[in-house]
Scaffold this motif. Structure first.
Motif, PDB file in Angstrom:
ATOM      1  N   MET A   1       0.828  -1.202   0.000  1.00 22.21           N
ATOM      2  CA  MET A   1       0.000   0.000   0.000  1.00 22.21           C
ATOM      3  C   MET A   1       0.866   1.257   0.000  1.00 22.21           C
ATOM      4  SD  MET A   1      -3.223  -0.752  -0.196  1.00 22.21           S
ATOM      5  CE  MET A   1      -4.003   0.772   0.333  1.00 22.21           C
ATOM      6  N   ALA A   2       1.914   1.268   0.813  1.00 22.68           N
ATOM      7  CA  ALA A   2       2.792   2.438   0.884  1.00 22.68           C
ATOM      8  C   ALA A   2       3.448   2.714  -0.454  1.00 22.68           C
ATOM      9  CB  ALA A   2       3.851   2.228   1.966  1.00 22.68           C
ATOM     10  N   CYS A   3       3.731   1.647  -1.219  1.00 19.64           N
ATOM     11  CA  CYS A   3       4.415   1.797  -2.507  1.00 19.64           C
ATOM     12  C   CYS A   3       3.448   2.153  -3.635  1.00 19.64           C
ATOM     13  CB  CYS A   3       5.179   0.519  -2.824  1.00 19.64           C
ATOM     14  SG  CYS A   3       6.255   0.644  -4.277  1.00 19.64           S
ATOM     15  N   VAL A   4       2.314   1.452  -3.722  1.00 14.53           N
ATOM     16  CA  VAL A   4       1.438   1.644  -4.889  1.00 14.53           C
ATOM     17  C   VAL A   4       0.313   2.646  -4.640  1.00 14.53           C
ATOM     18  CG1 VAL A   4       1.935  -0.700  -5.673  1.00 14.53           C
ATOM     19  CG2 VAL A   4      -0.138  -0.283  -4.358  1.00 14.53           C
ATOM     20  N   ARG A   5      -0.089   2.845  -3.363  1.00 11.66           N
ATOM     21  CA  ARG A   5      -1.136   3.818  -3.040  1.00 11.66           C
ATOM     22  C   ARG A   5      -0.694   4.655  -1.845  1.00 11.66           C
ATOM     23  NH1 ARG A   5      -7.309   1.926  -4.053  1.00 11.66           N
ATOM     24  NH2 ARG A   5      -6.986   0.726  -5.965  1.00 11.66           N
ATOM     25  N   PRO A   6       0.386   5.432  -1.992  1.00 14.75           N
ATOM     26  CA  PRO A   6       0.946   6.133  -0.832  1.00 14.75           C
ATOM     27  C   PRO A   6       0.015   7.160  -0.210  1.00 14.75           C
ATOM     28  CG  PRO A   6       1.954   6.902  -2.877  1.00 14.75           C
ATOM     29  CD  PRO A   6       1.152   5.696  -3.228  1.00 14.75           C
ATOM     30  N   GLY A   7      -0.953   7.659  -0.970  1.00 11.28           N
ATOM     31  CA  GLY A   7      -1.862   8.658  -0.437  1.00 11.28           C
ATOM     32  C   GLY A   7      -3.127   8.100   0.184  1.00 11.28           C
ATOM     33  N   ALA A   8      -3.291   6.775   0.177  1.00 12.15           N
ATOM     34  CA  ALA A   8      -4.526   6.184   0.687  1.00 12.15           C
ATOM     35  C   ALA A   8      -4.633   6.287   2.205  1.00 12.15           C
ATOM     36  CB  ALA A   8      -4.631   4.721   0.258  1.00 12.15           C
ATOM     37  N   PHE A   9      -3.490   6.336   2.895  1.00 16.10           N
ATOM     38  CA  PHE A   9      -3.469   6.451   4.356  1.00 16.10           C
ATOM     39  C   PHE A   9      -2.461   7.521   4.760  1.00 16.10           C
ATOM     40  CE2 PHE A   9      -5.127   2.263   3.483  1.00 16.10           C
ATOM     41  CZ  PHE A   9      -6.184   2.164   4.381  1.00 16.10           C
ATOM     42  N   ALA A  10      -2.682   8.081   5.933  1.00 18.49           N
ATOM     43  CA  ALA A  10      -1.788   9.133   6.406  1.00 18.49           C
ATOM     44  C   ALA A  10      -0.402   8.597   6.704  1.00 18.49           C
ATOM     45  CB  ALA A  10      -2.375   9.794   7.651  1.00 18.49           C
ATOM     46  N   ALA A  11      -0.315   7.343   7.139  1.00 22.28           N
ATOM     47  CA  ALA A  11       0.972   6.767   7.509  1.00 22.28           C
ATOM     48  C   ALA A  11       0.869   5.250   7.482  1.00 22.28           C
ATOM     49  CB  ALA A  11       1.398   7.251   8.896  1.00 22.28           C
ATOM     50  N   HIS A  12       2.030   4.599   7.457  1.00 20.11           N
ATOM     51  CA  HIS A  12       2.125   3.145   7.347  1.00 20.11           C
ATOM     52  C   HIS A  12       3.123   2.636   8.376  1.00 20.11           C
ATOM     53  CE1 HIS A  12       0.882   4.749   3.433  1.00 20.11           C
ATOM     54  NE2 HIS A  12       0.207   3.622   3.265  1.00 20.11           N
ATOM     55  N   ALA A  13       2.773   1.527   9.057  1.00 23.60           N
ATOM     56  CA  ALA A  13       3.643   0.986  10.105  1.00 23.60           C
ATOM     57  C   ALA A  13       3.720  -0.532  10.002  1.00 23.60           C
ATOM     58  CB  ALA A  13       3.137   1.414  11.484  1.00 23.60           C
ATOM     59  N   PRO A  14       4.477  -1.059   9.032  1.00 19.61           N
ATOM     60  CA  PRO A  14       4.631  -2.515   8.919  1.00 19.61           C
ATOM     61  C   PRO A  14       5.575  -3.071   9.974  1.00 19.61           C
ATOM     62  CG  PRO A  14       5.950  -1.403   7.254  1.00 19.61           C
ATOM     63  CD  PRO A  14       5.176  -0.325   7.976  1.00 19.61           C
ATOM     64  N   VAL A  15       5.264  -4.287  10.432  1.00 14.55           N
ATOM     65  CA  VAL A  15       6.116  -4.999  11.385  1.00 14.55           C
ATOM     66  C   VAL A  15       6.481  -6.349  10.776  1.00 14.55           C
ATOM     67  CG1 VAL A  15       6.338  -5.899  13.730  1.00 14.55           C
ATOM     68  CG2 VAL A  15       4.907  -3.896  13.314  1.00 14.55           C
ATOM     69  N   ALA A  16       7.767  -6.617  10.624  1.00 11.19           N
ATOM     70  CA  ALA A  16       8.258  -7.928  10.170  1.00 11.19           C
ATOM     71  C   ALA A  16       7.653  -8.364   8.847  1.00 11.19           C
ATOM     72  CB  ALA A  16       8.014  -8.990  11.240  1.00 11.19           C
ATOM     73  N   GLY A  17       7.426  -7.413   7.945  1.00 16.94           N
ATOM     74  CA  GLY A  17       6.929  -7.725   6.610  1.00 16.94           C
ATOM     75  C   GLY A  17       7.697  -6.925   5.581  1.00 16.94           C
ATOM     76  N   LEU A  18       7.886  -7.482   4.401  1.00 17.81           N
ATOM     77  CA  LEU A  18       8.689  -6.858   3.354  1.00 17.81           C
ATOM     78  C   LEU A  18       7.922  -6.848   2.033  1.00 17.81           C
ATOM     79  CD1 LEU A  18      11.903  -9.015   4.003  1.00 17.81           C
ATOM     80  CD2 LEU A  18      11.494  -6.713   4.902  1.00 17.81           C
ATOM     81  N   LEU A  19       8.430  -6.107   1.058  1.00 26.61           N
ATOM     82  CA  LEU A  19       7.953  -6.266  -0.311  1.00 26.61           C
ATOM     83  C   LEU A  19       8.375  -7.634  -0.839  1.00 26.61           C
ATOM     84  CD1 LEU A  19       8.908  -2.777  -1.809  1.00 26.61           C
ATOM     85  CD2 LEU A  19       6.571  -3.607  -1.428  1.00 26.61           C
ATOM     86  N   TRP A  20       7.620  -8.159  -1.796  1.00 23.35           N
ATOM     87  CA  TRP A  20       7.990  -9.408  -2.452  1.00 23.35           C
ATOM     88  C   TRP A  20       8.875  -9.121  -3.668  1.00 23.35           C
ATOM     89  CZ3 TRP A  20       7.033 -14.166  -0.570  1.00 23.35           C
ATOM     90  CH2 TRP A  20       6.033 -14.308   0.411  1.00 23.35           C
ATOM     91  N   ARG A  21       9.722 -10.101  -4.022  1.00 22.23           N
ATOM     92  CA  ARG A  21      10.459 -10.036  -5.282  1.00 22.23           C
ATOM     93  C   ARG A  21       9.600 -10.623  -6.401  1.00 22.23           C
ATOM     94  NH1 ARG A  21      16.530 -12.071  -3.405  1.00 22.23           N
ATOM     95  NH2 ARG A  21      16.495 -11.014  -1.385  1.00 22.23           N
ATOM     96  N   PRO A  22       9.741 -10.094  -7.626  1.00 20.58           N
ATOM     97  CA  PRO A  22      10.575  -8.947  -7.971  1.00 20.58           C
ATOM     98  C   PRO A  22      10.012  -7.642  -7.408  1.00 20.58           C
ATOM     99  CG  PRO A  22       9.234  -9.591  -9.848  1.00 20.58           C
ATOM    100  CD  PRO A  22       8.999 -10.625  -8.788  1.00 20.58           C
ATOM    101  N   LEU A  23      10.884  -6.824  -6.855  1.00 20.22           N
ATOM    102  CA  LEU A  23      10.461  -5.543  -6.326  1.00 20.22           C
ATOM    103  C   LEU A  23       9.973  -4.656  -7.469  1.00 20.22           C
ATOM    104  CD1 LEU A  23      12.084  -6.633  -3.881  1.00 20.22           C
ATOM    105  CD2 LEU A  23      12.830  -4.292  -3.473  1.00 20.22           C
ATOM    106  N   PRO A  24       9.049  -3.740  -7.194  1.00 22.04           N
ATOM    107  CA  PRO A  24       8.616  -2.815  -8.244  1.00 22.04           C
ATOM    108  C   PRO A  24       9.770  -1.940  -8.707  1.00 22.04           C
ATOM    109  CG  PRO A  24       7.778  -2.137  -6.106  1.00 22.04           C
ATOM    110  CD  PRO A  24       8.365  -3.490  -5.913  1.00 22.04           C
ATOM    111  N   ALA A  25       9.680  -1.430  -9.912  1.00 19.92           N
ATOM    112  CA  ALA A  25      10.729  -0.552 -10.433  1.00 19.92           C
ATOM    113  C   ALA A  25      10.784   0.759  -9.671  1.00 19.92           C
ATOM    114  CB  ALA A  25      10.491  -0.292 -11.924  1.00 19.92           C
ATOM    115  N   ARG A  26       9.624   1.190  -9.180  1.00 20.45           N
ATOM    116  CA  ARG A  26       9.555   2.447  -8.435  1.00 20.45           C
ATOM    117  C   ARG A  26       8.315   2.439  -7.566  1.00 20.45           C
ATOM    118  NH1 ARG A  26       5.770   5.811 -10.728  1.00 20.45           N
ATOM    119  NH2 ARG A  26       6.684   7.652  -9.769  1.00 20.45           N
TER     120      ARG A  26
END
Length: 227
Positions: free
Chosen positions: A96-121
């Protein structure tokens, strides 16, 4: 606060975690725990489509719609919502933080990562506080292959680099270092496009550290998070 459970988890179990829930209620926040879609027929748990790949469902759209509905039904401020999650829930928060950064005021992931392949941007700036265990073997900082090698977790530091690029941060090195109990902190705030990035590492494994709720609340409210 909208908190996403981990892989195979239940929203009801999150709501029964009274120390977690009451920490947010005590500071005047509503606490919402949505249920992820079943992973297979008869599954009592659920998961999140954090990779944005098949199965063909759009959990990013679901979470945005859920927040809109909660704001309308309960009179919540849609502009002041924090999205958080643990493990695969944290992976969905990263997406969500990467593809819809404006959907929430802030993001707080714990022990989770993006999956590979990572997005280009990533799409743009937001606020993100990532918390991770130094000794995590389920989701290591560097990621690992799962499902017999068919899926590979991303590398945390490559994900942070993607966000720094989207934020227009002046440098790769953090602007500030700190410590809060067992948590080691890094922050990036000198970013031309806006946004704020923070990282907290604890010595434990795959878990939500007991200090997390207070840390996330102070950070979300703009308070100093290091003593």
């Amino acid at each position: 606060m909208i908190f996403l459970h981990g892989h195979g988890g239940r929203a009801a179990a999150v709501m029964r975690n009274r120390p977690l829930v009451e920490a947010f209620l005590a500071r005047g926040l509503a606490f919402i725990a949505p249920q992820g879609a079943p992973r297979f027929a008869g599954d009592r748990g659920g998961g999140w489509n954090a990779r944005g790949a098949p199965p063909a469902r759009d959990d990013a759209a679901f979470l945005s719609a859920l927040a809109d509905d909660a704001a309308a039904r309960f009179g919540l401020d849609r502009r002041r919502m924090l999205l958080a999650g643990f493990s695969s829930g944290g992976m969905m928060v990263w997406r969500m933080a990467c593809v819809r950064p404006g959907a929430f005021a802030a993001h707080a992931p714990v022990a989770g990562l993006l999956w590979r392949p990572l997005p280009a941007r990533c799409a743009g700036p937001t606020r993100l506080l990532h918390v991770h265990g130094w000794s995590d073997r389920v989701v290591p900082l560097e990621g690992r292959a799962v499902a017999g090698g068919r899926l590979v977790q991303g590398d945390l530091f490559r994900g942070l680099a993607l966000l720094r690029a989207a934020f227009g941060c002046a440098r790769d090195a953090p602007d500030a270092f700190g410590r809060r109990g067992a948590l080691l902190l890094r922050r990036w705030r000198d970013c031309a496009a806006g946004g704020e990035l923070a990282l907290a590492l604890h010595p434990g494994g795959h878990r939500v550290p007991r200090e997390w709720a207070a840390l996330a609340l102070d950070w979300f409210e703009g308070r100093e998070i290091a003593p």
